[in-house]
Enzyme design. Structure first.
Site, PDB file in Angstrom:
ATOM      1  CG  ASP A 107      71.912  51.227  39.245  1.00  0.00           C
ATOM      2  OD1 ASP A 107      71.480  52.270  38.711  1.00  0.00           O
ATOM      3  OD2 ASP A 107      71.953  50.140  38.644  1.00  0.00           O
ATOM      4  CG  ASN A 130      75.214  40.327  33.135  1.00  0.00           C
ATOM      5  OD1 ASN A 130      74.181  40.999  33.247  1.00  0.00           O
ATOM      6  ND2 ASN A 130      76.306  40.573  33.839  1.00  0.00           N
ATOM      7  CG  HIS A 163      73.041  43.618  35.073  1.00  0.00           C
ATOM      8  ND1 HIS A 163      74.339  43.970  34.783  1.00  0.00           N
ATOM      9  CD2 HIS A 163      72.290  44.565  34.461  1.00  0.00           C
ATOM     10  CE1 HIS A 163      74.356  45.069  34.048  1.00  0.00           C
ATOM     11  NE2 HIS A 163      73.124  45.444  33.831  1.00  0.00           N
ATOM     12  CD  GLU A 215      76.896  42.850  37.043  1.00  0.00           C
ATOM     13  OE1 GLU A 215      76.125  42.264  36.260  1.00  0.00           O
ATOM     14  OE2 GLU A 215      77.619  43.793  36.682  1.00  0.00           O
TER      15      GLU A 215
HETATM   16  C1  F6R Z   1      70.965  51.199  35.244  1.00  0.00           C
HETATM   17  C2  F6R Z   1      70.732  49.803  35.557  1.00  0.00           C
HETATM   18  C3  F6R Z   1      71.175  48.698  34.645  1.00  0.00           C
HETATM   19  C4  F6R Z   1      70.743  48.904  33.197  1.00  0.00           C
HETATM   20  C5  F6R Z   1      71.237  47.761  32.308  1.00  0.00           C
HETATM   21  C6  F6R Z   1      70.883  47.973  30.858  1.00  0.00           C
HETATM   22  O1  F6R Z   1      70.431  52.031  36.253  1.00  0.00           O
HETATM   23  O2  F6R Z   1      70.209  49.539  36.595  1.00  0.00           O
HETATM   24  O3  F6R Z   1      70.667  47.469  35.119  1.00  0.00           O
HETATM   25  O4  F6R Z   1      69.348  48.993  33.143  1.00  0.00           O
HETATM   26  O5  F6R Z   1      72.621  47.648  32.431  1.00  0.00           O
HETATM   27  O6  F6R Z   1      71.557  49.098  30.386  1.00  0.00           O
HETATM   28  P1  F6R Z   1      71.307  49.676  28.908  1.00  0.00           P
HETATM   29  O7  F6R Z   1      69.925  50.224  28.922  1.00  0.00           O
HETATM   30  O8  F6R Z   1      72.339  50.759  28.755  1.00  0.00           O
HETATM   31  O9  F6R Z   1      71.484  48.549  27.978  1.00  0.00           O
END
Ligand code: F6R
Length: 249
Positions: A67, A136, A138, A143
């Site tokens: 992303d 959450n 995701h 989301e």
């Molecule tokens: C980032 C992504 C997100 C993160 C998730 C966890 O490329 O795709 O899904 O993997 O938000 O983020 P952290 O590791 O910062 O807790």
């Protein structure tokens, strides 16, 4: 779904780096799917040190990131493109044209999404996809209540994700972009031959329990991974603390 519980974050990083290293050693032109965020930073550090030790060669590897924020140029300090170069690419021998990250400042964002999806297809899919997980549930920026049939597309960040990611923007949620480009759940499920999901810290414990043991529901996007045939979850003890089935331990 195979669940590995690491004693601590360093072990999580080592275990996940070993999966990638063994894969690239066996298939020099492997296609890797990569994530940003805090969790994979230690994995990337470990891969850099494996590269410096001559244990892994990235010269033929291709990567696709999950992303990117909409509206941020690749050189913007908070862009995922910048993050990946800082934490991994500038330290290893990747060929620049083998690195793929959605271009967040493309004025034709919808076309960018379609081209990105096509590039993954043309590459023959992703051999190993690294995922983090949001508190959450995701994955990527898919989301809660994202459709399981979604492909790479423009997504709206949830309020909780904006708050969680504000730490990368000097703590100010107002500065966090509201839109992003993300591989869709269908993209991840269909194109990834193997998935390695990483989770560290107690703020991920609910999401990990629901993902692994709850119903498959769009309320917890990661729960769809129960239906993928090659998923390894690597969680540290804090992230794994709410799992009910002792068989993981
Ligand atoms: C980032 C992504 C997100 C993160 C998730 C966890 O490329 O795709 O899904 O993997 O938000 O983020 P952290 O590791 O910062 O807790």
């Amino acid at each position: 779904m195979k669940i590995l519980i690491a004693n601590h974050y360093e072990e999580l990083c080592k275990l996940s780096a070993n999966i990638i290293k063994e894969h690239v050693q066996a298939k020099k032109d492997a296609v890797l799917g990569l994530a940003t965020g805090s969790t994979p930073v230690g994995l990337y550090k470990q891969l850099i040190s494996d590269y410096q030790a001559g244990e892994i060669d990235f010269s033929k590897v291709t990567t696709f990131n999950l992303d990117e924020y909409a509206g941020l140029s690749p050189s913007h300090p908070q862009s995922y493109n910048h993050f990946m170069h800082e934490h991994l690419f500038q330290h290893i021998n990747m060929q620049p044209d083998h690195i793929h990250i959605p271009q967040g400042d493309n004025p034709q964002l919808e076309a960018e999404c379609m081209v990105y999806e096509d590039l993954i297809r043309q590459a023959g899919g992703i051999d190993v996809q690294i995922l983090g997980i949001g508190a959450n549930g995701h994955i990527g920026f898919n989301e809660p209540r994202s459709d399981f049939e979604d492909r790479t597309r423009i997504v709206k960040l949830s309020e909780s994700t904006i708050q969680a990611n504000a730490r990368f923007f000097g703590g100010d949620p107002v500065l966090v972009p509201r839109l992003a480009i993300s591989m869709g759940i269908k993209t991840i499920m269909e194109f990834s031959k193997q998935i390695v999901l990483l989770a560290s810290g107690e703020e991920k414990a609910d999401a990990i329990q629901k993902m692994a043991e709850g119903p498959v529901t769009t309320d917890v996007p990661a729960s769809i991974l129960q239906k993928h045939n090659h998923v390894t979850v690597i969680a540290d003890q804090k992230a794994a603390q709410k799992l009910k089935k002792a068989s993981y331990l």
